[in-house]
Design an enzyme around this catalytic site. Structure first.
Site, short mmCIF file in Angstrom:
data_model
loop_
_atom_site.label_atom_id
_atom_site.label_comp_id
_atom_site.label_asym_id
_atom_site.label_seq_id
_atom_site.Cartn_x
_atom_site.Cartn_y
_atom_site.Cartn_z
N CYS A 189 0.96 -1.21 0.01
CA CYS A 189 0.05 -0.08 0.12
C CYS A 189 1.03 1.22 0.19
O CYS A 189 1.89 1.44 0.80
CB CYS A 189 -0.92 -0.20 1.21
SG CYS A 189 -1.99 -1.20 1.26
N TRP A 235 -3.33 -3.08 -1.37
CA TRP A 235 -3.25 -4.32 -1.54
C TRP A 235 -4.16 -4.85 -0.42
O TRP A 235 -3.92 -4.54 0.56
CB TRP A 235 -1.70 -4.53 -1.28
CG TRP A 235 -1.60 -6.23 -1.46
CD1 TRP A 235 -1.14 -6.68 -2.65
CD2 TRP A 235 -1.26 -7.04 -0.53
NE1 TRP A 235 -1.10 -8.05 -2.49
CE2 TRP A 235 -0.86 -8.47 -1.14
CE3 TRP A 235 -1.43 -7.09 0.82
CZ2 TRP A 235 -0.94 -9.65 -0.37
CZ3 TRP A 235 -1.11 -8.35 1.67
CH2 TRP A 235 -0.99 -9.50 1.21
N ARG A 238 5.59 -1.43 -5.95
CA ARG A 238 5.54 -2.08 -4.69
C ARG A 238 4.25 -3.09 -4.91
O ARG A 238 4.25 -4.31 -3.94
CB ARG A 238 5.24 -1.32 -3.66
CG ARG A 238 6.39 -0.42 -3.44
CD ARG A 238 6.12 0.78 -2.50
NE ARG A 238 5.49 0.54 -1.36
CZ ARG A 238 6.12 0.86 -0.14
NH1 ARG A 238 7.05 1.42 -0.12
NH2 ARG A 238 5.77 0.45 1.00
N GLY A 288 -1.67 -0.64 6.57
CA GLY A 288 -1.59 -1.44 7.68
C GLY A 288 -2.89 -2.23 8.00
O GLY A 288 -3.94 -2.18 7.19
N GLU A 295 14.87 -20.90 -3.29
CA GLU A 295 14.73 -19.62 -3.96
C GLU A 295 14.30 -19.81 -5.21
O GLU A 295 13.35 -19.04 -5.75
CB GLU A 295 16.07 -19.07 -3.77
CG GLU A 295 15.99 -17.70 -4.78
CD GLU A 295 15.15 -16.54 -4.12
OE1 GLU A 295 14.89 -15.61 -4.86
OE2 GLU A 295 14.47 -16.81 -3.16
N HIS A 311 12.28 -39.73 1.03
CA HIS A 311 11.51 -39.81 2.50
C HIS A 311 10.26 -39.17 2.26
O HIS A 311 9.42 -38.35 3.31
CB HIS A 311 12.33 -38.90 3.56
CG HIS A 311 13.29 -39.74 4.10
ND1 HIS A 311 13.53 -40.85 4.80
CD2 HIS A 311 14.76 -39.29 3.78
CE1 HIS A 311 14.59 -41.38 5.01
NE2 HIS A 311 15.52 -40.25 4.29
#
Length: 613
Positions: free
Chosen positions: A2, A78, A27, A104, A486, A509
């Protein structure tokens, strides 16, 4: 994530509000909007525009409406509470008089909402932010006695959670009130106007002089002046700094996407990160480092996402070279468990933006437990993280626009390798010959990365196969298991192919049950001590009909054959091999996403800087 921009001026600030949020587009966001105070006939009123498309659509709406005003706020959202719809987009209004934008989360919004409903307020959205607008409106007409600054301060006292907010009122044109707790905010200082923003980069077209608000600060922004008040209500002065413009760093140039550009910028980013390194010593990490690190006997690294994976590599470097214990924790989990503080540990926080909410909260928690010595490895010199730690190492990757981190990751690895060397030297475990050897290796890294980038045509051929897949496995051992993590993250982030990574020894495994002809298996296979063990793991895949894609070193003696595809890196970089082996995995994710036609730089549901928990 945001983004907030606000302005009080004598000129039309609509272009500035739009330019500000456009600078924050990288962003990540899923809606955008603005509100301004329009004046005509001696009366003032709020006008609001929103869009669930890009900022360009918001700009087109403003131009079509010929919107103009000298006071306003804008936002990129967002979604957290409520879907990314026009109704839920910021700004939110109350009574036609108050407009709010918010970064927030207000954790107690349900309790506050119930109280406001009881007072007669009607809610139109599913967001926590609408509570702020109605609460400010209620206080303005009540205890604040028509003072917007006081109304915001009274409202903020009721909030639980983290926030940065900017508020305007049609009853008080020419004024913007901002407040922050746990989320960054800056005041921009102009010649005949003043601004507020969640990121100083948003204000570069208007001013480069900013003052960073401290925790709990409230700012009163007017055309001709600004005032900052601390959490206790006292007026305070915050240092004014001049920020540097990013300039060409945010220009796409000849590249198709910013992610591609940033992948190819890595040789320069690594060179810049190493530019000031003449030798290994505490001074690399700040003037206080020698004294702070004298008694350090262990390391605790806190990070999230890509930064967490770089830190997993760092743990092995630190323990191998410095021979001191190193623990790596996911920052979003660390503060919610009963950890045992160790006062002689160095707490390292790693973040590209320096504003990652979970990592900042983990840092604060560690400091509250008595950890006195803290180090930020970060890419933004003016970030909250840098200001809140004792020591700093700046990665100097430059602006990273693509949501999927690339050059920030490799420069973090370089910085953490320097940390391992420095701790080894302080403990008498780094000879002069070894120091010279590692410095030569570091200085050669840009050339080694450039050579890895030259393998792009071979990676594109792999990507053409991957683009048709829905799942993939990534395998690595030792230092390269985090690189497998990554690589899987990059592929899933931007191509939306489900990908997982495992230590190769764990294949039998459980994960081996997934292997068949439809499941490509990517293997990081450097020519190190674990290579022979890794070859056995490859045979396990091959015996089950799996198709292998192996990133090997030139001298690994791994041969391509049916269902085994091999890309050979030109050389083996030893302990620094993880940096070089990262490059083909970045290119694989990028080209697979391009072939699949996804939004490479702005993948769905994700944001660049995660500023909420």
């Amino acid at each position: 994530m945001c983004g907030i921009v606000g302005a009080a001026s004598a000129r039309n600030i609509v272009p500035l509000l739009i330019d500000g949020v456009r600078r924050l587009e990288y962003r990540g966001y899923d809606s955008t909007g603005l509100a301004i105070i329009e004046s005509s006939g001696g009366e003032s009123r709020l006008s609001r525009l929103v869009s669930t498309a890009r900022v360009a659509d918001l700009a087109a709406q403003a131009e079509e409406r010929q919107l103009s005003g000298s006071t306003g706020i804008s936002h990129t959202r967002w979604a957290t509470h409520g879907a990314p719809t026009q109704v839920n987009a910021h700004p939110h209004l109350s009574g036609g008089e108050v407009a709010v934008v918010h970064n927030g989360i207000i954790e107690n919004y349900e309790t506050l909402r119930a109280k406001l409903v009881a007072q007669g307020y009607v809610f139109a959205t599913q967001t926590d932010t609408e509570v702020i607008a109605h609460l400010v409106h209620a206080y303005w007409h009540g205890a604040a006695e028509g003072d917007l600054l006081r109304a915001v301060r009274l409202a903020a006292a009721d909030f639980d959670g983290a926030y940065a907010i900017a508020v305007i009122s049609a009853r008080e044109p020419g004024r913007v009130i901002g407040a922050r707790k746990g989320s960054p905010m800056v005041v921009g200082i102009g010649d005949d106007d003043h601004f507020i923003a969640s990121d100083a980069a948003a204000l570069l077209s208007a001013t480069r002089r900013v003052a960073y608000l401290d925790e709990g600060d409230v700012a009163d922004i007017r055309r001709e002046s600004y005032a900052i008040y601390a959490a206790d209500g006292a007026r305070v002065e915050r240092p004014v700094v001049t920020i540097e413009a990013a300039g060409a760093a945010v220009e796409l140039g000849p590249y198709r996407h910013f992610m591609q550009k940033e992948i190819f910028e890595q040789p320069r980013a690594i060179a810049d990160t190493l530019e000031a390194v003449g030798g290994i010593g505490p001074d690399l990490f700040g003037a206080k480092a020698a004294a702070a690190l004298a008694k350090v006997d262990s390391v605790l690294i806190l990070a999230c996402g890509t930064s967490y994976y770089s830190s997993l590599v760092a743990r092995q470097w630190i323990e191998s070279l410095a021979r001191i214990p190193c623990q790596v924790e996911i920052a979003s989990e660390y503060r919610y468990r009963d950890s045992v503080p160790h006062p002689n540990a160095l707490v390292v926080v790693v973040s590209q933006s320096g504003e990652t909410a979970d990592t900042l909260a983990a840092l604060k928690h560690a400091q509250g437990l008595g950890h006195a010595h803290t180090l930020a490895i970060c890419n933004v010199a003016t970030s909250s993280m840098v200001r809140q730690t004792e020591l700093t190492y700046l990665t100097r990757a430059g602006t990273e626009v693509g949501v999927a981190s690339t050059k920030a990751f490799t420069t973090q690895l370089v910085a953490q390798f320097l940390l391992a060397l420095m701790l080894a030297k302080l403990r008498g475990r780094l000879s002069a010959d070894d120091e010279a050897l590692w410095l030569r290796g570091l200085r050669h890294l840009p050339a080694a990365v450039q050579a890895a980038l030259a393998l792009e045509p071979q990676v594109i051929a792999w990507a053409e196969q991957f683009a048709r897949k829905q799942h993939a496995l990534f395998l690595g051992r030792g230092l390269h298991y985090p690189i497998a993590l990554e690589g899987a993250l990059k592929l899933k982030e931007i191509s939306y192919i489900h990908a997982e990574a495992y230590p190769a020894g764990e294949l039998k495994h459980g994960p081996l049950a997934l292997v068949d002809a439809a499941m490509p298996v990517v293997v990081i296979a450097p020519n190190d001590a674990l290579l022979e063990k890794l070859k056995s793991n490859l045979q396990e895949v091959r015996a089950r009909g799996g198709e292998l894609y192996v990133v090997a070193d030139l001298d690994s003696r791994l041969q391509a054959s049916e269902n085994i595809h091999v890309i050979r890196l030109p050389e083996h970089a030893g302990y620094l091999s993880p940096v070089v082996h990262t490059i083909p995995l970045q290119l694989l994710a990028y080209h697979t996403a391009v072939i699949r036609g996804t939004d490479v730089d702005k993948p769905r549901n994700l944001a660049k800087s995660v500023t909420v928990e």
